[in-house]
Write a protein that holds these residues in place. Structure first.
Motif, short mmCIF file in Angstrom:
data_model
loop_
_atom_site.label_atom_id
_atom_site.label_comp_id
_atom_site.label_asym_id
_atom_site.label_seq_id
_atom_site.Cartn_x
_atom_site.Cartn_y
_atom_site.Cartn_z
N UNK A 43 0.83 -1.22 0.00
CA UNK A 43 0.00 0.00 0.00
C UNK A 43 0.86 1.27 0.00
N UNK A 44 1.90 1.29 0.82
CA UNK A 44 2.75 2.48 0.92
C UNK A 44 3.48 2.71 -0.41
N UNK A 45 3.94 1.61 -1.01
CA UNK A 45 4.65 1.74 -2.29
C UNK A 45 3.70 2.20 -3.40
N UNK A 46 2.48 1.67 -3.41
CA UNK A 46 1.52 2.09 -4.44
C UNK A 46 1.22 3.59 -4.32
N UNK A 47 1.12 4.06 -3.08
CA UNK A 47 0.87 5.49 -2.89
C UNK A 47 2.04 6.31 -3.42
N UNK A 265 -8.63 -8.69 -3.04
CA UNK A 265 -8.00 -7.38 -2.98
C UNK A 265 -7.85 -6.91 -1.54
N UNK A 266 -8.90 -7.10 -0.73
CA UNK A 266 -8.83 -6.55 0.63
C UNK A 266 -7.98 -7.41 1.57
N UNK A 267 -7.81 -8.69 1.26
CA UNK A 267 -7.07 -9.55 2.19
C UNK A 267 -5.64 -9.87 1.73
N UNK A 268 -5.29 -9.57 0.48
CA UNK A 268 -3.97 -9.96 -0.05
C UNK A 268 -2.81 -9.42 0.79
N UNK A 269 -3.01 -8.24 1.36
CA UNK A 269 -1.94 -7.66 2.18
C UNK A 269 -2.11 -8.01 3.65
N UNK A 270 -3.13 -8.80 3.97
CA UNK A 270 -3.43 -9.08 5.39
C UNK A 270 -3.30 -10.57 5.71
#
Lengths: 309, 309
Positions: A43-47, A265-270
């Motif tokens: 998420x941080x990299x995408x931002x 999408x919502x769980x891939x990073x979790x």
């Protein structure tokens, strides 16, 4: 555990923005490159990539993506590219508009207290009013009471539990369910105000004292939306991974792309690794294979990338 | 505007802690000095004094004060010495325990969204559970619905308003009140979810369209707690200073020290100057004089100091 795979070393945000720009230019879009970059950044990299892209090309990356890619792939990418908090504010807004109680309950009950607060703050900033307002004005009756209470609460997030309270509130819940008084205000009060640790103690006590889990006790007959929303709330509080696995399994069986996209999408990073694990134990089949069978093209490639392929 | 007067230059926190220590020593307590210091320091300075005192003397200043001073003076000092957020968490806890709906409504409706959130966070930290839980478990019926909704909401705090919504919701409120359906869930929904700016537009629209203010329309006959709580909510949202002035005036007339203390202590650093002004215009009498008549001793001196004397 996340399934997201980020390469080491990871290119700089400026390099990624340049790679994306090249993928957009010329005849057609190089979707493989778009997936190769964006499905492998956190998420941080995408931002940072969004900011670098805007800075370099005076163009909004999300708007550009909308004109470059299409269909289910575009929809999934449009969910993915945001950070989790902003994404949930967007999902909540769509859900409140469409009266989709499931998404509202999920975000109220899966997020921690501070995450839910951050979603509500992002909602204010983005839509200039509150999530509570939208949920309240788009629903009616008992389900409104439940949803507004779940969205509105600021739960205590600590681990302390009160065993006597668990016992007495398990009894209150059991009596309301036995009387089929599902809309009993005590059910809403308990589910919407107690801490998750306390609620889990109460659910365990329910099973011990009454010989059946509260969700099974609720499942029996009713096909009522309110009871369904209660079950979602309880399952999201007691075991979000099991909840998402079952949701995903149903969506794969029914070919519901919206739900497949949302869960991945919502769980891939979790915790998508745990969800995948539960799915594979339960079905004796590979989740990747199941996704491959049900999806196609760039959408398929994108989802498989999120799954860690 | 605040009435609190802080001397310039102000002594350091260490000097103040030393002064207080001296006031506690020997025969009896030198209350005049205690008031001279603590009633003339703002929240941040009081906190620094508490920290400096603890550091210097390995003793909790609040506990020491409890053993040094007594009665209404002690009670008022115990409210005052905390910073406004911590103080409100304490007041909320007492109010939730005692089922005092008025204090719960006040803190939900007078605070800004971020202040209310800070109070709820302080509540978690102090009591290891949520304010929502305590309010919900100590009340029942319609008033519970209203209080939990008001406490639980995270209102949008912006200034944008929607005039058409103000018109339609003024109509909804008017119809519910005309039918004496005070507990109508639409009233609770509107009051607990809309932003304050939007609600004020709705209340203005109510007056314009129906020729009477919503609070007057509600006042007429009912002595019901629920209707009283509705009125408090509306008045705290539309005009907190007028609300507090009326509350204070009633408390002075009835000699209700708890309420006198609460208003003076909680507003001295905020808007007590406006409240005093409204009081004096309305009664043609001095607020300081009225307090002098109704109180005595160190309690009186302390309150007058908070009023800027």
């Amino acid at each position: 555990m996340a399934t997201l795979k980020v390469p080491h070393p990871v290119p700089s945000a400026v390099e990624d923005a340049e790679t994306l720009r090249k993928a957009f230019q010329g005849w057609g879009t190089d979707e493989k490159t778009v997936i190769g970059v964006l499905a492998h950044r956190d998420a941080a990299q995408r931002l940072q990539i969004r900011l670098a892209y805007e800075e370099l090309y005076q163009e909004n990356l999300i708007k550009r993506l909308e004109s470059e890619i299409h269909g289910d792939f575009e929809k999934a990418m449009y969910r993915w590219i945001f950070d989790p908090i902003e994404r949930q504010a967007i999902l909540a807004n769509i859900a409140a508009r469409d009266g989709d109680y499931r998404v509202v309950v999920e975000l109220s009950c899966v997020n921690s207290t501070s995450e839910l607060l951050a979603v509500k703050q992002a909602y204010h900033a983005r839509y200039k009013h509150s999530l509570e307002e939208d949920v309240a004005s788009q629903t009616t009756g008992d389900i409104r009471k439940l949803l507004v209470a779940l969205v509105g609460t600021y739960r205590y997030d600590g681990a302390e539990i009160n065993p006597r309270l668990a016992e007495s509130e398990a009894k209150i819940l059991h009596e309301a369910i036995a009387e089929k008084a599902y809309n009993h205000e005590e059910i809403i009060r308990i589910l919407s105000t107690r801490s998750k640790a306390q609620l889990n103690a109460t659910f365990n006590r329910y099973k011990d004292d009454f010989g059946i889990s509260i969700t099974k006790d609720l499942t029996s007959e009713s096909s009522d939306d309110f009871v369904a929303a209660l079950r979602v709330a309880i399952r999201c509080i007691s075991s979000p991974q099991k909840y998402f696995e079952k949701l995903l399994r149903g969506a794969i069986d029914n070919g519901n792309e919206d739900v497949i996209t949302r869960v991945l999408v919502t769980r891939a990073e979790k915790d998508l690794a745990e969800i995948k694990d539960i799915y594979e134990k339960r079905t004796n089949a590979s989740l990747d294979e199941a996704i491959r069978k049900k999806t196609s093209g760039d959408y398929e490639k994108f989802l498989l990338a999120l799954l860690g392929n």
